[in-house]
Design a protein around this motif. Structure first.
Motif, short mmCIF file in Angstrom:
data_model
loop_
_atom_site.label_atom_id
_atom_site.label_comp_id
_atom_site.label_asym_id
_atom_site.label_seq_id
_atom_site.Cartn_x
_atom_site.Cartn_y
_atom_site.Cartn_z
N LEU A 40 14.97 32.15 83.36
CA LEU A 40 16.29 32.54 83.51
C LEU A 40 16.74 34.01 82.86
CD1 LEU A 40 19.05 31.54 84.50
CD2 LEU A 40 19.57 31.36 82.29
N LEU A 41 16.22 34.22 81.56
CA LEU A 41 16.45 35.61 80.96
C LEU A 41 15.74 36.55 81.60
CD1 LEU A 41 16.59 34.08 77.46
CD2 LEU A 41 18.42 34.54 78.74
N PHE A 42 14.47 36.50 82.06
CA PHE A 42 13.74 37.39 82.87
C PHE A 42 14.28 37.89 84.04
CE2 PHE A 42 10.87 37.61 86.70
CZ PHE A 42 10.21 38.72 86.31
N ALA A 43 15.11 36.86 84.83
CA ALA A 43 15.58 37.28 85.87
C ALA A 43 16.93 38.08 85.61
CB ALA A 43 16.18 36.04 86.83
N ALA A 44 17.57 37.61 84.54
CA ALA A 44 18.83 38.53 84.01
C ALA A 44 18.38 39.71 83.57
CB ALA A 44 19.37 37.94 82.76
N TRP A 45 17.49 40.04 83.08
CA TRP A 45 16.75 41.45 82.41
C TRP A 45 16.27 42.14 83.73
CZ3 TRP A 45 11.15 42.63 82.79
CH2 TRP A 45 10.94 43.72 82.10
N ARG A 46 15.57 41.51 84.78
CA ARG A 46 15.27 42.17 86.02
C ARG A 46 16.66 42.79 86.80
NH1 ARG A 46 10.13 41.24 88.88
NH2 ARG A 46 11.44 42.34 90.52
N GLY A 47 17.66 41.88 86.72
CA GLY A 47 18.83 42.54 87.46
C GLY A 47 19.48 43.47 86.61
N VAL A 54 16.12 39.88 92.61
CA VAL A 54 14.97 39.06 92.21
C VAL A 54 15.21 38.07 93.63
CG1 VAL A 54 14.33 36.98 90.51
CG2 VAL A 54 15.23 39.36 89.68
N GLY A 55 13.81 37.83 94.10
CA GLY A 55 13.93 36.86 95.10
C GLY A 55 13.01 35.73 94.85
N ALA A 56 12.87 34.80 95.97
CA ALA A 56 12.11 33.64 95.65
C ALA A 56 10.85 34.03 95.27
CB ALA A 56 12.13 32.77 96.91
N ALA A 57 10.34 35.00 95.97
CA ALA A 57 8.68 35.41 95.59
C ALA A 57 8.58 35.86 94.17
CB ALA A 57 8.27 36.39 96.49
N ASP A 58 9.63 36.43 93.44
CA ASP A 58 9.79 36.98 92.14
C ASP A 58 9.62 35.69 91.21
OD1 ASP A 58 9.75 39.86 92.67
OD2 ASP A 58 11.86 39.52 93.29
N ALA A 62 6.77 34.46 88.74
CA ALA A 62 7.22 34.30 87.23
C ALA A 62 6.86 32.87 86.63
CB ALA A 62 8.64 34.52 86.97
N ARG A 63 7.17 31.81 87.39
CA ARG A 63 6.86 30.46 87.36
C ARG A 63 5.49 30.06 87.21
NH1 ARG A 63 10.57 26.35 90.40
NH2 ARG A 63 9.73 24.95 88.98
N ALA A 64 4.63 30.95 88.25
CA ALA A 64 3.18 30.57 88.26
C ALA A 64 2.50 31.33 86.95
CB ALA A 64 2.58 31.22 89.48
N ARG A 65 2.72 32.56 86.61
CA ARG A 65 2.39 33.06 85.36
C ARG A 65 2.43 32.52 83.99
NH1 ARG A 65 1.23 39.22 84.89
NH2 ARG A 65 0.76 39.18 82.37
N ALA A 142 21.32 32.99 89.35
CA ALA A 142 21.77 31.89 90.35
C ALA A 142 20.40 31.27 91.22
CB ALA A 142 22.58 32.48 91.26
N GLN A 143 19.68 32.31 91.50
CA GLN A 143 18.34 31.86 92.20
C GLN A 143 17.57 31.05 91.25
OE1 GLN A 143 16.51 32.75 95.04
NE2 GLN A 143 18.00 34.29 96.12
N VAL A 144 17.22 31.54 90.23
CA VAL A 144 16.43 30.79 89.17
C VAL A 144 16.85 29.18 89.15
CG1 VAL A 144 15.79 30.30 86.91
CG2 VAL A 144 15.71 32.81 87.69
N VAL A 145 18.32 28.87 89.07
CA VAL A 145 18.64 27.74 89.10
C VAL A 145 18.37 26.89 90.42
CG1 VAL A 145 20.85 26.44 88.87
CG2 VAL A 145 20.49 28.29 87.52
#
Length: 168
Positions: A40-47, A54-58, A62-65, A142-145
């Protein structure tokens, strides 16, 4: 919160998590949607900082990593820390309280490693000039949630995301 494109994910996340209202909002999302707060914080930082959508692929990348690390280390340490709060015997006592603090320090260290791994996923084109970083951060969170919950955010989850975005 002052940040520019040189602000690392780790620094951003620690500063944001230290702001009033952010920890309870993050924990509420962790409980209701099963999110990994670091993602969630990664997504906030990217934005907000990198001004990238940040899309589904991003999120999937991140989840896979960090999935195995998060499950085997972060969540395992969290489970031990939580268990020490009430038992098994002899917990809780002064000795196990000290041990719980040590486990918490290890849990935080594991979360920092996870943030550093996620920070390495900063590739991608920035949004157009003048893009609203706060709006990008809100959309990304919101995408992460949605990704973790498998559904759109509930009104309560959306309010938690807005609270975090408002602290940026």
């Amino acid at each position: 919160m002052m940040a520019d494109e040189t602000t690392t994910l780790k620094d951003f996340a620690l500063a944001l998590y230290g702001r009033e209202g952010v920890p309870p909002a993050c924990l509420a999302l962790q409980e209701s949607a099963g999110i990994d707060v670091n993602i969630l914080l990664f997504a906030a930082w990217r934005g907000a900082v990198l001004r990238r959508e940040v899309g589904a692929a991003d999120i999937a990348a991140a989840r896979a990593r960090v999935a195995e690390w998060h499950t085997d280390m972060v969540k395992a340490l969290r489970a031990v820390r939580r268990r020490l709060k009430s038992g098994p015997a002899p917990a809780p006592d002064a000795r196990t309280t000290k041990l719980r603090a040590q486990v918490q320090a290890a849990e935080i260290a594991a979360e920092i490693i996870e943030l550093e791994e996620l920070g390495a996923l900063s590739a991608g084109a920035p949004a157009p000039a003048g893009a609203d970083g706060a709006a990008l951060a809100f959309a990304a969170m919101a995408q992460v949630v949605s990704s973790f919950a498998g559904r759109p955010p509930t009104p309560e989850e959306e309010a938690a995301v807005r609270a975090i975005a408002g602290a940026i």
